[in-house]
Motif scaffolding. Structure first.
Motif, mmCIF file in Angstrom:
data_model
loop_
_atom_site.group_PDB
_atom_site.id
_atom_site.type_symbol
_atom_site.label_atom_id
_atom_site.label_comp_id
_atom_site.label_asym_id
_atom_site.label_seq_id
_atom_site.Cartn_x
_atom_site.Cartn_y
_atom_site.Cartn_z
ATOM 1 N N ARG A 55 0.844 -1.243 0.116
ATOM 2 C CA ARG A 55 -0.037 -0.155 0.167
ATOM 3 C C ARG A 55 0.819 1.229 0.108
ATOM 4 O O ARG A 55 1.790 1.267 0.561
ATOM 5 C CB ARG A 55 -0.974 -0.022 1.483
ATOM 6 N N ASN A 59 -1.311 6.636 2.150
ATOM 7 C CA ASN A 59 -2.848 6.428 2.240
ATOM 8 C C ASN A 59 -2.959 5.688 3.719
ATOM 9 O O ASN A 59 -2.667 4.948 4.112
ATOM 10 C CB ASN A 59 -3.060 5.437 1.513
ATOM 11 N N PRO A 60 -3.515 6.838 4.605
ATOM 12 C CA PRO A 60 -3.629 6.485 5.858
ATOM 13 C C PRO A 60 -4.989 5.174 6.198
ATOM 14 O O PRO A 60 -5.725 4.809 5.322
ATOM 15 C CB PRO A 60 -4.622 7.787 6.725
ATOM 16 N N ILE A 99 -13.833 10.782 10.788
ATOM 17 C CA ILE A 99 -12.698 11.479 10.659
ATOM 18 C C ILE A 99 -12.706 12.610 11.458
ATOM 19 O O ILE A 99 -13.343 13.490 11.492
ATOM 20 C CB ILE A 99 -11.841 11.644 9.531
ATOM 21 N N LEU A 114 -0.818 13.114 8.269
ATOM 22 C CA LEU A 114 -2.385 14.014 8.277
ATOM 23 C C LEU A 114 -2.706 14.588 9.630
ATOM 24 O O LEU A 114 -1.748 13.787 10.547
ATOM 25 C CB LEU A 114 -3.549 13.475 7.421
ATOM 26 N N THR A 116 -5.399 14.332 10.898
ATOM 27 C CA THR A 116 -6.573 13.809 11.341
ATOM 28 C C THR A 116 -6.451 12.225 11.515
ATOM 29 O O THR A 116 -5.426 11.702 11.265
ATOM 30 C CB THR A 116 -7.559 13.928 10.254
ATOM 31 N N ALA A 118 -8.878 8.690 11.343
ATOM 32 C CA ALA A 118 -10.263 7.887 10.914
ATOM 33 C C ALA A 118 -10.621 7.039 12.032
ATOM 34 O O ALA A 118 -9.556 6.064 12.337
ATOM 35 C CB ALA A 118 -9.991 7.228 9.600
ATOM 36 N N PRO A 141 -6.667 -1.510 7.468
ATOM 37 C CA PRO A 141 -7.057 -1.239 6.200
ATOM 38 C C PRO A 141 -7.864 -2.537 5.501
ATOM 39 O O PRO A 141 -7.674 -3.650 6.405
ATOM 40 C CB PRO A 141 -5.891 -0.969 5.136
ATOM 41 N N SER A 142 -8.491 -2.667 4.509
ATOM 42 C CA SER A 142 -8.795 -4.007 3.956
ATOM 43 C C SER A 142 -7.623 -4.694 3.971
ATOM 44 O O SER A 142 -6.684 -4.316 3.431
ATOM 45 C CB SER A 142 -9.646 -3.679 2.505
ATOM 46 N N ARG A 194 -16.213 8.781 1.527
ATOM 47 C CA ARG A 194 -16.413 7.622 0.787
ATOM 48 C C ARG A 194 -18.169 6.788 1.135
ATOM 49 O O ARG A 194 -18.317 6.780 2.302
ATOM 50 C CB ARG A 194 -15.254 6.341 1.324
ATOM 51 N N SER A 228 -9.333 12.668 0.565
ATOM 52 C CA SER A 228 -8.700 11.294 1.208
ATOM 53 C C SER A 228 -8.034 10.726 0.227
ATOM 54 O O SER A 228 -8.109 10.671 -0.928
ATOM 55 C CB SER A 228 -10.042 10.595 1.367
ATOM 56 N N GLY A 230 -6.753 7.882 -0.430
ATOM 57 C CA GLY A 230 -7.416 6.549 -1.015
ATOM 58 C C GLY A 230 -8.046 6.916 -2.399
ATOM 59 O O GLY A 230 -8.068 6.101 -3.135
HETATM 60 P P1 AMP Z 1 -9.239 0.803 3.864
HETATM 61 O O1 AMP Z 1 -9.098 0.781 5.080
HETATM 62 O O2 AMP Z 1 -8.459 0.141 2.853
HETATM 63 O O3 AMP Z 1 -10.572 0.732 3.113
HETATM 64 O O4 AMP Z 1 -8.946 2.569 3.587
HETATM 65 C C1 AMP Z 1 -9.225 3.572 4.402
HETATM 66 C C2 AMP Z 1 -9.674 4.653 3.602
HETATM 67 O O5 AMP Z 1 -9.943 5.537 4.441
HETATM 68 C C3 AMP Z 1 -8.789 5.280 2.386
HETATM 69 O O6 AMP Z 1 -9.428 5.546 1.151
HETATM 70 C C4 AMP Z 1 -8.146 6.380 3.447
HETATM 71 O O7 AMP Z 1 -7.848 7.644 2.315
HETATM 72 C C5 AMP Z 1 -9.505 6.929 4.022
HETATM 73 N N1 AMP Z 1 -8.889 7.470 5.224
HETATM 74 C C6 AMP Z 1 -7.980 6.954 6.437
HETATM 75 N N2 AMP Z 1 -7.798 7.931 7.312
HETATM 76 C C7 AMP Z 1 -8.205 9.247 6.556
HETATM 77 C C8 AMP Z 1 -7.995 10.432 7.125
HETATM 78 N N3 AMP Z 1 -7.162 10.892 8.220
HETATM 79 N N4 AMP Z 1 -8.401 11.442 6.314
HETATM 80 C C9 AMP Z 1 -8.913 11.117 5.037
HETATM 81 N N5 AMP Z 1 -9.165 9.774 4.698
HETATM 82 C C10 AMP Z 1 -8.718 8.951 5.424
#
Ligand code: AMP
Ligand code: MG
Length: 344
Positions: A55, A59-60, A99, A114, A116, A118, A141-142, A194, A228, A230
């Protein structure tokens, strides 16, 4: 590394929790998709997630908690806004990620630099037991290889990551089947980043009007700023080309039958009602109006496209863009690299 396939018994959850405590990474069932979990407060452990998934480091990750009180107990945020509390009380445990501005305790690996973080409280019994038994909160993450469809069974995780992670806890097929809805409360007006099973309409009933980020429904141009990280990466794509068809059922069927007549490597992801009329091989994902079942089966269908390994092009219906349809559209349009043919 030998990857253990664990059951969801108390004993096996304890084994998985020990891996987490030792700084290793473990596949974990949740109600949305399988997550790849590490101790969120241990930056070194979190780094292993990025390596295993391949990854991008910018990508957070989402931090998973086992009860609302974990936010204050572990001091995860610098402030917990009133609207975030209202959403948490209304939708947790469940498929909504919130977030907020982070505290210093969150390692940079989790927030990808970042300001922030999530946070989500999953409803899956096994996820919550694993978080509790680990005595920490879990970044997850996934549990797929970056770019491929998210995993909704333990076998999907094994297919992608066996040999690269310590264990996978098998908690059955994920109920929801799509990743959580993500909303940020770190902006002036709350903003959907999302879409997921928790819809815009449901959120607005609790906290009033929210914005929907442009990238939820539209392709980002290369010079556009992302809310975001991702959002900017390729997602969910099987090896065969996926194309969405926008139009009523009859036109869909006649288009795919024509395409199949010219090329017998064409496949179709479709609604149950279409199966009898389509001449090509079909992968049904539920009845036309049953969006929840379509969400439940979509990623498995995209993975079947690869497993069957006999298609060059796969056609799918273009979903509606409201309610749960917004989440289906958001995933399918990325699987299709934004290619839609309008049949109307
Ligand atoms: P996943 O867990 O693989 O579904 O990915 C987590 C998603 O949440 C990704 O699209 C990240 O970009 C988004 N995400 C996680 N933390 C943050 C954050 N602090 N700000 C914006 N997006 C986030
Ligand atoms: Mg993912």
């Amino acid at each position: 590394m030998n990857t253990l396939l664990l059951s969801s018994s108390k004993e096996d959850i304890k084994t998985a929790a020990q891996f987490i405590k030792d700084g290793s990474i473990v596949g974990m069932p949740t109600e949305t998709v399988y997550g790849l979990a590490a101790d969120a407060l241990n930056g070194g452990a979190v780094k292993k997630i990025f390596l295993a998934k391949r990854r991008p480091m910018d990508n957070p990750l989402i931090v998973h908690i086992s009860e609302i009180e974990d936010i204050e107990r572990f001091n995860l945020v610098s402030d917990f806004p009133v609207k975030a509390k209202a959403l948490a009380q209304h939708f947790w445990p469940g498929p909504l990620t919130i977030i907020m501005n982070k505290s210093d305790i969150i390692p940079d690996e989790v927030s990808a630099g970042l300001s922030t973080v999530a946070i989500r409280l999953p409803s899956h019994r096994v996820a919550r037991e694993l978080i509790k038994a680990s005595g920490t909160v879990l970044a997850a993450p996934s549990a797929n290889r970056s770019g491929s469809p998210s995993p909704t069974t333990a076998q999907h995780v094994m297919n992608d990551l066996s040999g690269d992670i310590s264990a996978v806890v098998d908690g059955g097929m994920c109920d929801v089947g799509l990743e959580s809805t993500v909303i940020t409360l770190a902006t002036k007006t709350p903003r959907l980043l999302r879409p997921g099973l928790v819809t815009v309409e449901e959120i607005e009933k609790v906290i009033g009007k929210i914005d929907v980020d442009h990238a939820v429904l539209f392709k980002l141009e290369s010079d556009q700023k992302v809310s975001s990280p991702g959002m900017k990466y390729k997602h969910y794509a099987p090896k065969a080309k996926v194309v969405l068809l926008n139009g009523e059922s009859e036109k869909f069927i006649s288009f795919v039958n024509n395409a199949f007549e010219k090329d017998n490597t064409v496949g179709v992801i479709c609604y149950d009602e279409d199966v009898e009329s389509v001449n090509a091989k079909t992968i049904p994902i539920g009845k036309t109006d049953d969006l929840q079942t379509q969400a439940h089966l979509l990623f498995d269908a995209l993975r079947q496209v690869d497993e069957l390994d006999c298609f060059t092009t796969v056609y799918a219906h273009c979903p509606v863009k409201t309610g749960v349809g917004m989440a289906l559209y958001n995933r399918l349009i990325r699987a299709a690299s934004f290619e839609v043919i309008d049949l109307e």
